[in-house]
Write a protein that holds these residues in place. Sequence first.
Motif, PDB file in Angstrom:
ATOM      1  N   ARG A 155       0.838  -1.180   0.000  1.00 29.34           N
ATOM      2  CA  ARG A 155       0.000   0.000   0.000  1.00 29.34           C
ATOM      3  C   ARG A 155       0.886   1.248   0.000  1.00 29.34           C
ATOM      4  O   ARG A 155       2.009   1.220   0.506  1.00 29.34           O
ATOM      5  N   VAL A 156       0.367   2.344  -0.515  1.00 32.51           N
ATOM      6  CA  VAL A 156       1.115   3.606  -0.463  1.00 32.51           C
ATOM      7  C   VAL A 156       1.410   3.989   0.987  1.00 32.51           C
ATOM      8  O   VAL A 156       2.479   4.499   1.306  1.00 32.51           O
ATOM      9  N   THR A 157       0.457   3.722   1.871  1.00 27.99           N
ATOM     10  CA  THR A 157       0.677   4.053   3.279  1.00 27.99           C
ATOM     11  C   THR A 157       1.858   3.287   3.868  1.00 27.99           C
ATOM     12  O   THR A 157       2.549   3.788   4.756  1.00 27.99           O
ATOM     13  N   GLU A 158       2.095   2.072   3.388  1.00 24.56           N
ATOM     14  CA  GLU A 158       3.261   1.315   3.850  1.00 24.56           C
ATOM     15  C   GLU A 158       4.553   1.960   3.365  1.00 24.56           C
ATOM     16  O   GLU A 158       5.562   1.965   4.071  1.00 24.56           O
ATOM     17  N   LEU A 159       4.532   2.490   2.153  1.00 27.88           N
ATOM     18  CA  LEU A 159       5.719   3.143   1.615  1.00 27.88           C
ATOM     19  C   LEU A 159       6.014   4.457   2.332  1.00 27.88           C
ATOM     20  O   LEU A 159       7.134   4.965   2.254  1.00 27.88           O
ATOM     21  N   SER A 201      23.572  10.629  -8.257  1.00 27.57           N
ATOM     22  CA  SER A 201      24.366   9.430  -8.537  1.00 27.57           C
ATOM     23  C   SER A 201      25.130   8.947  -7.314  1.00 27.57           C
ATOM     24  O   SER A 201      25.655   7.832  -7.314  1.00 27.57           O
ATOM     25  N   ARG A 202      25.185   9.778  -6.275  1.00 28.52           N
ATOM     26  CA  ARG A 202      25.877   9.399  -5.039  1.00 28.52           C
ATOM     27  C   ARG A 202      24.892   9.074  -3.920  1.00 28.52           C
ATOM     28  O   ARG A 202      25.255   9.032  -2.750  1.00 28.52           O
ATOM     29  N   GLY A 203      23.630   8.844  -4.291  1.00 31.16           N
ATOM     30  CA  GLY A 203      22.637   8.369  -3.333  1.00 31.16           C
ATOM     31  C   GLY A 203      21.848   9.440  -2.613  1.00 31.16           C
ATOM     32  O   GLY A 203      21.071   9.131  -1.709  1.00 31.16           O
ATOM     33  N   ILE A 204      22.019  10.698  -3.008  1.00 33.85           N
ATOM     34  CA  ILE A 204      21.334  11.791  -2.322  1.00 33.85           C
ATOM     35  C   ILE A 204      20.162  12.271  -3.168  1.00 33.85           C
ATOM     36  O   ILE A 204      20.327  12.662  -4.329  1.00 33.85           O
ATOM     37  N   SER A 205      18.979  12.246  -2.609  1.00 35.14           N
ATOM     38  CA  SER A 205      17.774  12.747  -3.263  1.00 35.14           C
ATOM     39  C   SER A 205      17.516  14.172  -2.781  1.00 35.14           C
ATOM     40  O   SER A 205      17.547  14.448  -1.581  1.00 35.14           O
ATOM     41  N   VAL A 206      17.261  15.085  -3.723  1.00 37.15           N
ATOM     42  CA  VAL A 206      16.998  16.483  -3.372  1.00 37.15           C
ATOM     43  C   VAL A 206      15.684  16.911  -4.013  1.00 37.15           C
ATOM     44  O   VAL A 206      15.498  16.777  -5.224  1.00 37.15           O
ATOM     45  N   LEU A 207      14.784  17.426  -3.199  1.00 35.22           N
ATOM     46  CA  LEU A 207      13.466  17.851  -3.663  1.00 35.22           C
ATOM     47  C   LEU A 207      13.080  19.156  -2.970  1.00 35.22           C
ATOM     48  O   LEU A 207      13.739  19.575  -2.013  1.00 35.22           O
ATOM     49  N   GLY A 208      12.029  19.792  -3.450  1.00 33.18           N
ATOM     50  CA  GLY A 208      11.601  21.052  -2.870  1.00 33.18           C
ATOM     51  C   GLY A 208      10.096  21.155  -2.758  1.00 33.18           C
ATOM     52  O   GLY A 208       9.346  20.461  -3.453  1.00 33.18           O
ATOM     53  N   VAL A 231       0.917  22.114   3.822  1.00 37.73           N
ATOM     54  CA  VAL A 231       2.214  22.138   3.150  1.00 37.73           C
ATOM     55  C   VAL A 231       3.103  21.030   3.710  1.00 37.73           C
ATOM     56  O   VAL A 231       3.805  20.334   2.970  1.00 37.73           O
ATOM     57  N   ALA A 232       3.039  20.842   5.019  1.00 38.34           N
ATOM     58  CA  ALA A 232       3.835  19.796   5.664  1.00 38.34           C
ATOM     59  C   ALA A 232       3.448  18.404   5.170  1.00 38.34           C
ATOM     60  O   ALA A 232       4.273  17.484   5.171  1.00 38.34           O
ATOM     61  N   ASN A 233       2.200  18.232   4.741  1.00 37.61           N
ATOM     62  CA  ASN A 233       1.793  16.946   4.161  1.00 37.61           C
ATOM     63  C   ASN A 233       2.687  16.576   2.984  1.00 37.61           C
ATOM     64  O   ASN A 233       3.101  15.419   2.828  1.00 37.61           O
ATOM     65  N   MET A 234       2.976  17.554   2.126  1.00 31.57           N
ATOM     66  CA  MET A 234       3.818  17.286   0.959  1.00 31.57           C
ATOM     67  C   MET A 234       5.251  17.003   1.377  1.00 31.57           C
ATOM     68  O   MET A 234       5.909  16.119   0.802  1.00 31.57           O
ATOM     69  N   VAL A 235       5.752  17.733   2.351  1.00 31.68           N
ATOM     70  CA  VAL A 235       7.103  17.448   2.849  1.00 31.68           C
ATOM     71  C   VAL A 235       7.170  16.029   3.382  1.00 31.68           C
ATOM     72  O   VAL A 235       8.133  15.296   3.134  1.00 31.68           O
ATOM     73  N   GLY A 236       6.130  15.626   4.116  1.00 36.35           N
ATOM     74  CA  GLY A 236       6.085  14.265   4.629  1.00 36.35           C
ATOM     75  C   GLY A 236       6.133  13.239   3.512  1.00 36.35           C
ATOM     76  O   GLY A 236       6.911  12.281   3.551  1.00 36.35           O
ATOM     77  N   TYR A 237       5.315  13.428   2.493  1.00 34.12           N
ATOM     78  CA  TYR A 237       5.300  12.505   1.356  1.00 34.12           C
ATOM     79  C   TYR A 237       6.665  12.435   0.676  1.00 34.12           C
ATOM     80  O   TYR A 237       7.184  11.343   0.397  1.00 34.12           O
ATOM     81  N   LEU A 238       7.251  13.592   0.391  1.00 35.33           N
ATOM     82  CA  LEU A 238       8.534  13.621  -0.314  1.00 35.33           C
ATOM     83  C   LEU A 238       9.667  13.010   0.503  1.00 35.33           C
ATOM     84  O   LEU A 238      10.698  12.637  -0.054  1.00 35.33           O
ATOM     85  N   SER A 239       9.474  12.903   1.802  1.00 43.16           N
ATOM     86  CA  SER A 239      10.496  12.315   2.676  1.00 43.16           C
ATOM     87  C   SER A 239      10.507  10.796   2.631  1.00 43.16           C
ATOM     88  O   SER A 239      11.428  10.162   3.156  1.00 43.16           O
ATOM     89  N   GLU A 280       9.677   6.704   0.929  1.00 43.47           N
ATOM     90  CA  GLU A 280       9.978   5.825  -0.197  1.00 43.47           C
ATOM     91  C   GLU A 280       8.999   6.011  -1.351  1.00 43.47           C
ATOM     92  O   GLU A 280       9.334   5.749  -2.510  1.00 43.47           O
ATOM     93  N   ALA A 281       7.802   6.494  -1.043  1.00 45.98           N
ATOM     94  CA  ALA A 281       6.802   6.705  -2.087  1.00 45.98           C
ATOM     95  C   ALA A 281       7.262   7.726  -3.122  1.00 45.98           C
ATOM     96  O   ALA A 281       6.770   7.732  -4.252  1.00 45.98           O
ATOM     97  N   ALA A 282       8.212   8.583  -2.758  1.00 44.81           N
ATOM     98  CA  ALA A 282       8.702   9.629  -3.659  1.00 44.81           C
ATOM     99  C   ALA A 282      10.081   9.316  -4.229  1.00 44.81           C
ATOM    100  O   ALA A 282      10.753  10.205  -4.754  1.00 44.81           O
ATOM    101  N   ASP A 283      10.498   8.068  -4.186  1.00 46.78           N
ATOM    102  CA  ASP A 283      11.866   7.713  -4.575  1.00 46.78           C
ATOM    103  C   ASP A 283      12.191   7.990  -6.042  1.00 46.78           C
ATOM    104  O   ASP A 283      13.357   8.129  -6.395  1.00 46.78           O
ATOM    105  N   TYR A 284      11.187   8.039  -6.909  1.00 45.97           N
ATOM    106  CA  TYR A 284      11.483   8.255  -8.329  1.00 45.97           C
ATOM    107  C   TYR A 284      11.387   9.730  -8.713  1.00 45.97           C
ATOM    108  O   TYR A 284      11.436  10.083  -9.881  1.00 45.97           O
ATOM    109  N   MET A 285      11.288  10.585  -7.737  1.00 50.25           N
ATOM    110  CA  MET A 285      11.272  12.025  -7.989  1.00 50.25           C
ATOM    111  C   MET A 285      12.688  12.560  -7.792  1.00 50.25           C
ATOM    112  O   MET A 285      13.414  12.095  -6.909  1.00 50.25           O
ATOM    113  N   CYS A 286      13.052  13.558  -8.590  1.00 49.73           N
ATOM    114  CA  CYS A 286      14.428  14.056  -8.552  1.00 49.73           C
ATOM    115  C   CYS A 286      14.481  15.526  -8.974  1.00 49.73           C
ATOM    116  O   CYS A 286      14.123  15.852 -10.107  1.00 49.73           O
ATOM    117  N   GLY A 287      14.898  16.392  -8.054  1.00 51.20           N
ATOM    118  CA  GLY A 287      15.145  17.783  -8.384  1.00 51.20           C
ATOM    119  C   GLY A 287      13.906  18.645  -8.535  1.00 51.20           C
ATOM    120  O   GLY A 287      14.014  19.838  -8.841  1.00 51.20           O
TER     121      GLY A 287
END
Length: 274
Positions: free
Chosen positions: A9-13, A189-196, A245-253, A255-262
Amino acid sequence: MPRHIIEKRVTELMDLSGKKAIVTGSGGAGLGQAIANRLAGLGADVALVDVNEEGAKENARIVRERWGGTAIPFRADVSDWDEVHGVVAEARDALGGLDIMVNNPVMLVSGAFDTYTKDQLDYTVHGSLTMLMYGAHAALEHMLPVGHGRIINISSVGGRIQHRGLTVYNSAKSGVIGFTRNLAHEFVSRGISVLGVAPGIMVSEPLEKLVLNPPDEQMRIGRESMYESIRQYVQVGRASLPEEVANMVGYLSTEAADYMCGQTIDVAGGQYMN
């Protein structure tokens, strides 16, 4: 390929149990404390960093009582290079690691650009962009050696549109969006995900009380300006709570957001400017 996510489930991620997070600017009643609360609610251990030591202590207490996890307050002036690097190291040691760094800087002077002094201009750029770079740099010192981590930068929808009286602030927030994109490109490429995340018009509970019952003429004028902006430009037709707004920060933090980049995601009620 992360095929393990297919049957979840997304909630598990979105489970942050065992993750360690630092949130700057979390000693007040606004977005920082809401982010700390949301991350803790998802299971993370959280360090709350603010120059307002008593506020950070109180917000950490609330987080612990609400969620039963670890929430540790730290006093630091994150506008100072040495202090922010020092407090990130201290918080990382206290938490036992660092997985998530949320850079939430708030310092600005508003007004017509031609009226700015050098000090006001420097203060706004430093507080809206440079401080955030300091925090990201400090986080990378601990994330790069272990090959993973997530940095989330708080920008503003003003970084995409124009407002009279906010030329310097909005330009700095445009810089945050560009910084997020470039930092992600440099370190993914060094394992760091950065989002805004880019908030729009946001009203905390204390500010809402002031808006509803303005104590002076200046606040009344500010209230009318905010109402006008909402009526004209915010499609949802209201301001947001910090928690939205914090809801989105929570989501981006998570595994559900792992394919997002920059990317920087607007949470602004469809706010736009003609």
